[in-house]
Design a protein around this motif. Structure first.
Motif, mmCIF file in Angstrom:
data_model
loop_
_atom_site.group_PDB
_atom_site.id
_atom_site.type_symbol
_atom_site.label_atom_id
_atom_site.label_comp_id
_atom_site.label_asym_id
_atom_site.label_seq_id
_atom_site.Cartn_x
_atom_site.Cartn_y
_atom_site.Cartn_z
ATOM 1 N N ARG A 209 0.836 -1.201 0.000
ATOM 2 C CA ARG A 209 0.000 0.000 0.000
ATOM 3 C C ARG A 209 0.872 1.252 0.000
ATOM 4 O O ARG A 209 0.609 2.218 -0.715
ATOM 5 N N GLU A 210 1.943 1.230 0.797
ATOM 6 C CA GLU A 210 2.845 2.377 0.869
ATOM 7 C C GLU A 210 3.542 2.608 -0.469
ATOM 8 O O GLU A 210 3.716 3.753 -0.913
ATOM 9 N N GLN A 211 3.945 1.513 -1.134
ATOM 10 C CA GLN A 211 4.597 1.645 -2.431
ATOM 11 C C GLN A 211 3.645 2.241 -3.465
ATOM 12 O O GLN A 211 4.034 3.121 -4.244
ATOM 13 N N ILE A 212 2.401 1.751 -3.465
ATOM 14 C CA ILE A 212 1.417 2.261 -4.423
ATOM 15 C C ILE A 212 1.174 3.748 -4.204
ATOM 16 O O ILE A 212 1.164 4.545 -5.153
ATOM 17 N N LEU A 213 0.997 4.140 -2.944
ATOM 18 C CA LEU A 213 0.750 5.546 -2.645
ATOM 19 C C LEU A 213 1.957 6.402 -3.017
ATOM 20 O O LEU A 213 1.816 7.500 -3.580
ATOM 21 N N GLU A 214 3.154 5.899 -2.734
ATOM 22 C CA GLU A 214 4.369 6.648 -3.046
ATOM 23 C C GLU A 214 4.497 6.879 -4.545
ATOM 24 O O GLU A 214 4.794 7.996 -5.003
ATOM 25 N N TRP A 215 4.271 5.831 -5.328
ATOM 26 C CA TRP A 215 4.382 5.965 -6.776
ATOM 27 C C TRP A 215 3.256 6.825 -7.337
ATOM 28 O O TRP A 215 3.475 7.622 -8.262
ATOM 29 N N MET A 216 2.051 6.686 -6.796
ATOM 30 C CA MET A 216 0.931 7.479 -7.300
ATOM 31 C C MET A 216 1.130 8.967 -7.040
ATOM 32 O O MET A 216 0.757 9.804 -7.859
ATOM 33 N N THR A 217 1.711 9.322 -5.905
ATOM 34 C CA THR A 217 1.961 10.739 -5.633
ATOM 35 C C THR A 217 3.034 11.303 -6.564
ATOM 36 O O THR A 217 3.052 12.496 -6.850
ATOM 37 N N LEU A 218 3.925 10.435 -7.041
ATOM 38 C CA LEU A 218 4.901 10.866 -8.041
ATOM 39 C C LEU A 218 4.231 11.092 -9.390
ATOM 40 O O LEU A 218 4.537 12.041 -10.103
ATOM 41 N N LEU A 219 3.310 10.202 -9.721
ATOM 42 C CA LEU A 219 2.657 10.252 -11.029
ATOM 43 C C LEU A 219 1.558 11.299 -11.100
ATOM 44 O O LEU A 219 1.290 11.852 -12.169
ATOM 45 N N VAL A 220 0.884 11.542 -9.980
ATOM 46 C CA VAL A 220 -0.280 12.441 -9.972
ATOM 47 C C VAL A 220 -0.022 13.595 -8.995
ATOM 48 O O VAL A 220 -0.254 13.457 -7.785
ATOM 49 N N PRO A 221 0.461 14.718 -9.477
ATOM 50 C CA PRO A 221 0.717 15.858 -8.595
ATOM 51 C C PRO A 221 -0.559 16.282 -7.852
ATOM 52 O O PRO A 221 -1.637 16.346 -8.431
ATOM 53 N N GLY A 222 -0.428 16.550 -6.571
ATOM 54 C CA GLY A 222 -1.575 16.987 -5.793
ATOM 55 C C GLY A 222 -2.317 15.866 -5.099
ATOM 56 O O GLY A 222 -3.185 16.112 -4.253
ATOM 57 N N LEU A 223 -1.983 14.608 -5.433
ATOM 58 C CA LEU A 223 -2.640 13.486 -4.766
ATOM 59 C C LEU A 223 -2.083 13.315 -3.356
ATOM 60 O O LEU A 223 -0.864 13.302 -3.159
#
Length: 370
Positions: A209-223
């Protein structure tokens, strides 16, 4: 330790007449125009997967029958063949598979060599297993349409590698829908439709879950956060997103196709990364910003291994730009046949020329996106 897949050969499948790919990087990119045969190559690997898992007859049924899989440009169109040469569990493995008479009564021929020793050979209805080069067991009357890999304990890693092959063709519309609690969460569906249920299950594993959130915040600014929410009325599961500076979460159907697309790819990669098998992803760039594509490529490259290769198809310069020459294969169709060429054999960086620039300038003599 071998760091590449030494060889994959495919012949007799749709536009794949005869293809031999040597020294494939665990993360590899197949670039070319629509209709060049990228999908046919992925489907050929998926076809092998079903053959070894469920038998030739079921594989032909799943892929639409002989008329939909045979090679129209090959003289002996009723024969399919594949070869895999790689290292699994620190052992060198070579496996040859041939399917004869696909148009009538499909029959398998197989040969398995591990660390240079022949372990199994089979002809239709006859299988021979060896130990130290000496015949150990023979199986007469073994069904001609079933793979004999199941008879050899030493083939368990290869069987796992080949049978766990998935081609991902993500459908953002289906991925944004809610899903009921009884949805299968062992594997992300090929179109991503069970992503909400998958995330709900993965939330129990803090590391993923932490990895997914970390990568998603890189891919989607403001998330700021993402999670799932169980709906009491119908028992379904929804994906919820929270933006920075907001206390209200919003549902998946309000986010962009690119965001849900990236989330599906990320979930598939992270969930499968520790397992044997091939992950094949079509057009991972859809709806994603070029800078985010570079981060997504890093994720896939970081999680790719010989035992778990990640192959992607594309006609997008951002994916090519993020690749290394050893990772890039150019795909073309000539005289109705799909052909591959390796960028590493023809690319020389000169005057700061980037890989995608050389590609778009046709310095590889093929594989262009149009």
């Amino acid at each position: 330790m071998q760091t590449t897949i030494k060889q994959i050969k495919i012949s007799g499948f749709k536009s794949i007449a005869d293809v031999e790919l040597n020294d494939l990087s665990p993360y590899s990119v197949f670039a070319g125009a629509n209709g060049s045969g990228k999908s046919n190559f992925f489907d050929a690997l998926a076809f092998v997967s079903v053959v070894v898992r469920m038998g030739v007859i079921e594989a032909l049924r799943k892929f639409g029958g002989y008329g939909q899989v045979h090679c129209h440009t090959k003289p002996n169109a009723s024969v399919f063949a594949a070869r895999f040469d790689l290292v699994l569990d620190e052992k060198s493995v070579q496996y040859d598979l041939t399917i004869q008479q696909m148009d009538k009564s499909p029959a398998l021929i197989e040969r398995l060599v591990v660390d240079g020793s022949l372990l199994m050979s089979r002809h239709p209805e006859a299988v021979t297993c060896y130990v130290n080069g000496v015949v150990d067991k023979q199986y007469l009357g073994f069904p001609a349409f079933i793979s004999a890999l199941i008879l050899t304990a030493e083939a368990s890693s290869l069987l796992g590698f080949l049978s766990n092959t998935i081609v991902y063709r993500i459908d953002p519309i289906k991925a944004k829908q809610s899903h009921h609690a009884n949805t299968d969460t062992n594997e992300l569906d090929q179109d991503g439709r069970n992503i909400a249920a998958m995330l709900a299950d993965l939330e129990k594993e803090a590391d993923i879950r932490e990895q997914i959130l970390e990568w998603m915040t890189l891919l989607v600014p403001g998330l700021q956060d993402l999670g799932t929410e169980h709906q009491k009325l119908d028992g379904s599961t929804l994906i919820k997103f929270t933006e920075q500076g907001s206390t209200e979460a919003f549902p998946a159907h309000l986010i962009s196709d690119g965001t849900i697309y990236a989330l599906c790819i990320m979930t598939a990669v992270l969930n499968r990364s520790t397992h044997l098998g091939m992950t094949l992803i079509e057009e991972p760039e859809r709806g994603i910003h070029p800078k985010a594509i570079a981060e997504l490529v890093n994720l896939m490259r970081d999680n790719a291994q010989v035992k778990h290769p990640i192959f992607v198809s594309t006609h997008n310069e951002s994916v090519v730009r993020a690749a290394e020459s050893k990772e890039l294969w150019l795909v073309d169709k000539k005289d109705g046949k799909t052909v591959f060429s390796h960028a590493a054999q023809s690319f020389v960086a000169e005057n700061g020329l980037k890989l995608d620039e050389a590609w778009l300038m046709n310095m590889f003599d093929g594989g262009l996106p149009w």
